[in-house]
Design a protein around this motif. Structure first.
Motif, PDB file in Angstrom:
ATOM      1  N   UNK A   5       0.863  -1.176   0.000  1.00 13.17           N
ATOM      2  CA  UNK A   5       0.000   0.000   0.000  1.00 13.17           C
ATOM      3  C   UNK A   5       0.899   1.225   0.000  1.00 13.17           C
ATOM      4  N   UNK A   6       0.705   2.106  -0.967  1.00 14.88           N
ATOM      5  CA  UNK A   6       1.507   3.320  -1.033  1.00 14.88           C
ATOM      6  C   UNK A   6       0.591   4.528  -1.003  1.00 14.88           C
ATOM      7  N   UNK A   7       0.922   5.459  -0.090  1.00 19.18           N
ATOM      8  CA  UNK A   7       0.212   6.737  -0.061  1.00 19.18           C
ATOM      9  C   UNK A   7       0.798   7.581  -1.180  1.00 19.18           C
ATOM     10  N   UNK A   8      -0.074   8.063  -2.069  1.00 20.00           N
ATOM     11  CA  UNK A   8       0.412   8.779  -3.243  1.00 20.00           C
ATOM     12  C   UNK A   8      -0.258  10.137  -3.416  1.00 20.00           C
ATOM     13  N   UNK A   9       0.474  11.022  -4.057  1.00 19.88           N
ATOM     14  CA  UNK A   9      -0.093  12.309  -4.498  1.00 19.88           C
ATOM     15  C   UNK A   9      -0.877  12.085  -5.786  1.00 19.88           C
ATOM     16  N   UNK A  18      -2.286   3.311 -23.326  1.00 17.90           N
ATOM     17  CA  UNK A  18      -3.598   3.816 -22.926  1.00 17.90           C
ATOM     18  C   UNK A  18      -3.702   3.803 -21.407  1.00 17.90           C
ATOM     19  N   UNK A  19      -4.109   4.904 -20.831  1.00 17.13           N
ATOM     20  CA  UNK A  19      -4.292   4.961 -19.375  1.00 17.13           C
ATOM     21  C   UNK A  19      -5.534   4.156 -19.019  1.00 17.13           C
ATOM     22  N   UNK A  20      -5.344   3.157 -18.131  1.00 15.19           N
ATOM     23  CA  UNK A  20      -6.471   2.316 -17.713  1.00 15.19           C
ATOM     24  C   UNK A  20      -7.041   2.761 -16.379  1.00 15.19           C
ATOM     25  N   UNK A  21      -6.249   3.484 -15.618  1.00 13.59           N
ATOM     26  CA  UNK A  21      -6.691   3.974 -14.323  1.00 13.59           C
ATOM     27  C   UNK A  21      -5.749   5.056 -13.854  1.00 13.59           C
ATOM     28  N   UNK A  22      -6.307   6.081 -13.232  1.00 11.02           N
ATOM     29  CA  UNK A  22      -5.464   7.137 -12.662  1.00 11.02           C
ATOM     30  C   UNK A  22      -6.191   7.806 -11.509  1.00 11.02           C
ATOM     31  N   UNK A  23      -5.407   8.224 -10.529  1.00  7.33           N
ATOM     32  CA  UNK A  23      -5.973   8.883  -9.349  1.00  7.33           C
ATOM     33  C   UNK A  23      -5.114  10.077  -8.952  1.00  7.33           C
ATOM     34  N   UNK A  24      -5.730  10.932  -8.188  1.00  2.94           N
ATOM     35  CA  UNK A  24      -4.994  11.965  -7.483  1.00  2.94           C
ATOM     36  C   UNK A  24      -4.783  11.425  -6.065  1.00  2.94           C
ATOM     37  N   UNK A  25      -4.721  12.225  -5.083  1.00  3.56           N
ATOM     38  CA  UNK A  25      -4.398  11.831  -3.707  1.00  3.56           C
ATOM     39  C   UNK A  25      -5.155  10.582  -3.265  1.00  3.56           C
ATOM     40  N   UNK A  26      -4.388   9.608  -2.764  1.00  6.17           N
ATOM     41  CA  UNK A  26      -5.019   8.384  -2.293  1.00  6.17           C
ATOM     42  C   UNK A  26      -4.037   7.259  -2.103  1.00  6.17           C
ATOM     43  N   UNK A  27      -4.492   6.041  -2.417  1.00  9.29           N
ATOM     44  CA  UNK A  27      -3.692   4.833  -2.240  1.00  9.29           C
ATOM     45  C   UNK A  27      -3.493   4.124  -3.566  1.00  9.29           C
ATOM     46  N   UNK A  28      -2.266   3.732  -3.821  1.00 11.66           N
ATOM     47  CA  UNK A  28      -1.959   2.839  -4.934  1.00 11.66           C
ATOM     48  C   UNK A  28      -1.648   1.510  -4.276  1.00 11.66           C
ATOM     49  N   UNK A  29      -2.434   0.501  -4.602  1.00  9.15           N
ATOM     50  CA  UNK A  29      -2.330  -0.797  -3.936  1.00  9.15           C
ATOM     51  C   UNK A  29      -1.949  -1.866  -4.944  1.00  9.15           C
ATOM     52  N   UNK A  30      -0.835  -2.551  -4.659  1.00 12.04           N
ATOM     53  CA  UNK A  30      -0.446  -3.735  -5.411  1.00 12.04           C
ATOM     54  C   UNK A  30      -1.005  -4.918  -4.649  1.00 12.04           C
ATOM     55  N   UNK A 129       0.880  -6.316 -19.353  1.00  9.58           N
ATOM     56  CA  UNK A 129       2.151  -5.641 -19.114  1.00  9.58           C
ATOM     57  C   UNK A 129       1.815  -4.185 -18.809  1.00  9.58           C
ATOM     58  N   UNK A 130       1.812  -3.853 -17.527  1.00  4.17           N
ATOM     59  CA  UNK A 130       1.380  -2.528 -17.082  1.00  4.17           C
ATOM     60  C   UNK A 130       2.579  -1.647 -16.771  1.00  4.17           C
ATOM     61  N   UNK A 131       2.421  -0.370 -17.035  1.00  2.00           N
ATOM     62  CA  UNK A 131       3.393   0.645 -16.667  1.00  2.00           C
ATOM     63  C   UNK A 131       2.730   1.502 -15.596  1.00  2.00           C
ATOM     64  N   UNK A 132       3.346   1.522 -14.419  1.00  2.00           N
ATOM     65  CA  UNK A 132       2.782   2.251 -13.289  1.00  2.00           C
ATOM     66  C   UNK A 132       3.618   3.497 -13.038  1.00  2.00           C
ATOM     67  N   UNK A 133       2.942   4.617 -12.933  1.00  2.00           N
ATOM     68  CA  UNK A 133       3.601   5.883 -12.643  1.00  2.00           C
ATOM     69  C   UNK A 133       2.974   6.414 -11.364  1.00  2.00           C
ATOM     70  N   UNK A 134       3.810   6.800 -10.397  1.00  2.00           N
ATOM     71  CA  UNK A 134       3.252   7.325  -9.155  1.00  2.00           C
ATOM     72  C   UNK A 134       4.202   8.304  -8.499  1.00  2.00           C
ATOM     73  N   UNK A 135       3.617   9.184  -7.716  1.00  2.00           N
ATOM     74  CA  UNK A 135       4.377  10.095  -6.874  1.00  2.00           C
ATOM     75  C   UNK A 135       4.047   9.699  -5.439  1.00  2.00           C
ATOM     76  N   UNK A 136       4.980   8.964  -4.817  1.00  3.72           N
ATOM     77  CA  UNK A 136       4.790   8.478  -3.454  1.00  3.72           C
ATOM     78  C   UNK A 136       4.798   9.671  -2.513  1.00  3.72           C
TER      79      UNK A 136
END
Length: 152
Positions: A5-9, A18-30, A129-136
């Motif tokens: 679980x990562x807290x992300x901006x 193609x972007x399949x999902x994107x969020x602003x402030x919240x949780x990115x969960x693997x 094959x996903x590419x994940x981009x995040x700001x922890x």
């Protein structure tokens, strides 16, 4: 089940450009599913995600949950969380659930989290094959395993 679980901006998942999902402030969960996982494990972990107080309050203390901040979730399936590296240098994924079990449980977790959060959960694409981009944010990263509930 095992989760990172990562807290992300912000965070996003891209498949085939193609972007399949994107969020602003919240949780990115693997989320990794193993053969021994049950619906009880899924419900326990889903409640933990929603109630985990890792967002800052007005005093800068981690006292708020994702619900308290009206945050979002990006949920990504991640069988490699069950990598075993005991023998040699090539990981074994023998404990990871096969897709016929893992995919329905991943989808059920997404549905549960959407219901608990009362908003749509953003997703990756199971098995892609996903590419994940995040700001922890913090960084705050927590690892949980339903086989070790006493420590969480």
């Amino acid at each position: 089940m095992r989760a990172v679980i990562q807290r992300v901006k912000n965070a996003s998942c891209t498949v085939d450009n193609q972007i399949t999902g994107q969020i602003q402030k919240g949780l990115m969960i693997l989320l990794g599913v193993e053969e021994a996982d049950t619906t009880e494990d899924l419900k326990w972990l889903g409640q933990k995600f929603i109630n985990l107080r890792i967002f800052e309050d007005e005093q800068g203390l981690m006292n708020k949950s994702i619900q308290d901040i009206d945050g979002n979730i990006l949920l990504i399936s991640q069988f490699t969380l069950f990598a075993q590296t005991k023998k040699g240098n090539r990981p074994s994924f023998i404990r990871a659930a096969k897709p016929d079990k893992a995919k329905p449980m991943y989808e059920e977790m997404a549905l549960l989290l959407s219901q608990l959060l009362q908003k749509e959960v953003q997703l990756g694409v199971f098995g892609a094959d996903m590419k994940i981009d995040l700001l922890n944010d913090g960084p705050v990263t927590i690892v949980m395993d339903t086989k070790d509930k006493d420590n969480f």
